[in-house]
Scaffold this active site. Structure first.
Site, mmCIF file in Angstrom:
data_model
loop_
_atom_site.group_PDB
_atom_site.id
_atom_site.type_symbol
_atom_site.label_atom_id
_atom_site.label_comp_id
_atom_site.label_asym_id
_atom_site.label_seq_id
_atom_site.Cartn_x
_atom_site.Cartn_y
_atom_site.Cartn_z
ATOM 1 N N LYS A 60 15.307 -18.884 -27.990
ATOM 2 C CA LYS A 60 14.031 -19.564 -27.645
ATOM 3 C C LYS A 60 13.143 -19.749 -28.868
ATOM 4 O O LYS A 60 11.997 -19.280 -28.903
ATOM 5 C CB LYS A 60 13.290 -18.780 -26.562
ATOM 6 C CG LYS A 60 14.068 -18.615 -25.267
ATOM 7 C CD LYS A 60 13.242 -17.913 -24.199
ATOM 8 C CE LYS A 60 13.991 -17.749 -22.904
ATOM 9 N NZ LYS A 60 15.152 -16.855 -22.971
ATOM 10 N N LYS A 92 26.056 -15.784 -22.695
ATOM 11 C CA LYS A 92 24.747 -15.980 -23.320
ATOM 12 C C LYS A 92 24.377 -14.759 -24.141
ATOM 13 O O LYS A 92 24.417 -13.628 -23.659
ATOM 14 C CB LYS A 92 23.676 -16.215 -22.249
ATOM 15 C CG LYS A 92 22.305 -16.521 -22.843
ATOM 16 C CD LYS A 92 21.298 -16.838 -21.765
ATOM 17 C CE LYS A 92 20.569 -15.639 -21.257
ATOM 18 N NZ LYS A 92 19.508 -15.127 -22.135
ATOM 19 N N THR A 122 11.540 -18.673 -15.619
ATOM 20 C CA THR A 122 11.843 -18.467 -14.198
ATOM 21 C C THR A 122 11.204 -17.173 -13.659
ATOM 22 O O THR A 122 11.196 -16.941 -12.454
ATOM 23 C CB THR A 122 13.374 -18.411 -13.972
ATOM 24 O OG1 THR A 122 13.953 -17.611 -14.999
ATOM 25 C CG2 THR A 122 13.984 -19.783 -14.019
ATOM 26 N N ASP A 130 20.605 -17.886 -26.983
ATOM 27 C CA ASP A 130 19.302 -18.099 -26.328
ATOM 28 C C ASP A 130 18.220 -17.304 -27.052
ATOM 29 O O ASP A 130 17.821 -16.236 -26.610
ATOM 30 C CB ASP A 130 19.428 -17.675 -24.850
ATOM 31 C CG ASP A 130 18.129 -17.820 -24.081
ATOM 32 O OD1 ASP A 130 17.303 -18.682 -24.445
ATOM 33 O OD2 ASP A 130 17.938 -17.063 -23.107
ATOM 34 N N ASP A 186 8.441 -21.969 -33.532
ATOM 35 C CA ASP A 186 7.896 -21.665 -34.860
ATOM 36 C C ASP A 186 7.526 -22.989 -35.517
ATOM 37 O O ASP A 186 7.584 -24.038 -34.869
ATOM 38 C CB ASP A 186 8.971 -20.903 -35.670
ATOM 39 C CG ASP A 186 8.362 -19.947 -36.694
ATOM 40 O OD1 ASP A 186 7.417 -20.360 -37.391
ATOM 41 O OD2 ASP A 186 8.836 -18.805 -36.800
#
Ligand code: C5P
Length: 256
Positions: A65, A36, A149, A63, A68
């Protein structure tokens, strides 16, 4: 969508230089195939980090995220899908391209934030499909981040994660990122082919760091996780190879 392969561990390359990332991939790529790359390494090294992983035989979960306006997310998904892919331009090569099997791109999965809403999620899904067609690549998986998380387990957490998972599925995404504590319910709600990515993997011996909704490898697999994202338990171990082997042992023994 195709049935998912058996669950696997993804190593989070949360380091600040390309050199450190390369050392880790070099040490672990015989055991772990997926790495990742998140905002820390991508901000420091950009697409070079992805190309490095590919060169060393691995594949990348990018990753970032995205959250937008729909157009920006659509374009960013196309950019991520295109890293390491040579665009075939001429007519003759396009004919050749049609005859060839789709190429597997270095980036096999990317994240968007479900908080971006339906229009943004739909554009993300459309971007991946467009890129796959245009570049003749296998479509990267697009998964939606639900509640982080590192957030506490509150009364409304499960409800919020399930709502986000249904929105992701209705918008054409392949799956979600959630904690293993919600994974079984997400699986129940969204079906066998929905991709579930679970960070926050900790054994009882591990430090929690900033993670709050944690589970160990066996619990995550039992709950239906397809991809277990693990960073600091391996990165900060005295012996990262031994720690990775221990976790892979748990993974392989989890079905028994
Ligand atoms: O070091 P640790 O195992 O906690 O790393 C977890 C990784 O998963 C980090 O790279 C973090 O950015 C990522 N992540 C997460 N929670 C999410 C989504 C991604 O911890 N919901």
């Amino acid at each position: 969508m195709q049935r998912l392969a058996k669950p696997e561990i993804i190593l989070a390359l949360d380091v600040d230089t390309l050199e450190k990332a390369q050392v880790l991939v070099g040490k672990l790529s015989s055991k772990i195939k997926s790495f990742k790359i998140g905002s820390q390494l991508f901000t420091a090294s950009g697409p070079d980090a992805i190309k490095m992983v590919e060169k060393m035989g691995g594949r990348v979960f990018l990753d970032l995220k995205f959250h937008d306006i729909p157009k920006t997310v659509h374009s960013s998904i196309i950019s991520g899908s295109s890293i390491g892919i040579t665009v075939v331009a001429s007519r003759a090569t396009n004919v050749l391209k049609d005859m060839q099997q789709a190429v597997i791109p270095p980036v096999f999965m990317m994240t968007v934030h479900t908080k971006g809403g339906q229009a943004m999620l739909q554009e993300a899904a459309r971007g991946a499909e467009e890129a796959a067609k245009k570049l003749n690549i296998t479509k990267p998986l697009i998964v939606g981040v639900t509640r982080l998380t590192s957030d506490d387990n509150k009364d409304d957490t499960l409800e919020e994660v399930l709502k986000a998972a249904r929105l992701a599925q209705d918008s054409g995404l392949d799956g979600v990122v959630c904690s293993a504590l919600e994974a079984a319910k997400v699986r129940e709600a969204c079906g066998a082919d929905f991709v579930i990515v679970t960070p926050g993997i900790r054994s009882s011996k591990d430090r929690l760091n900033d993670q709050k909704r944690t589970a160990d490898v066996k619990q995550a697999i039992k709950a239906g996780s397809n991809f277990l994202v693990i960073g600091r338990p391996i990165l900060e171990a005295d012996d990262p190879i031994a720690k990775a082997e221990e976790l892979l042992g748990d993974l392989n023994g989890a079905g028994n």
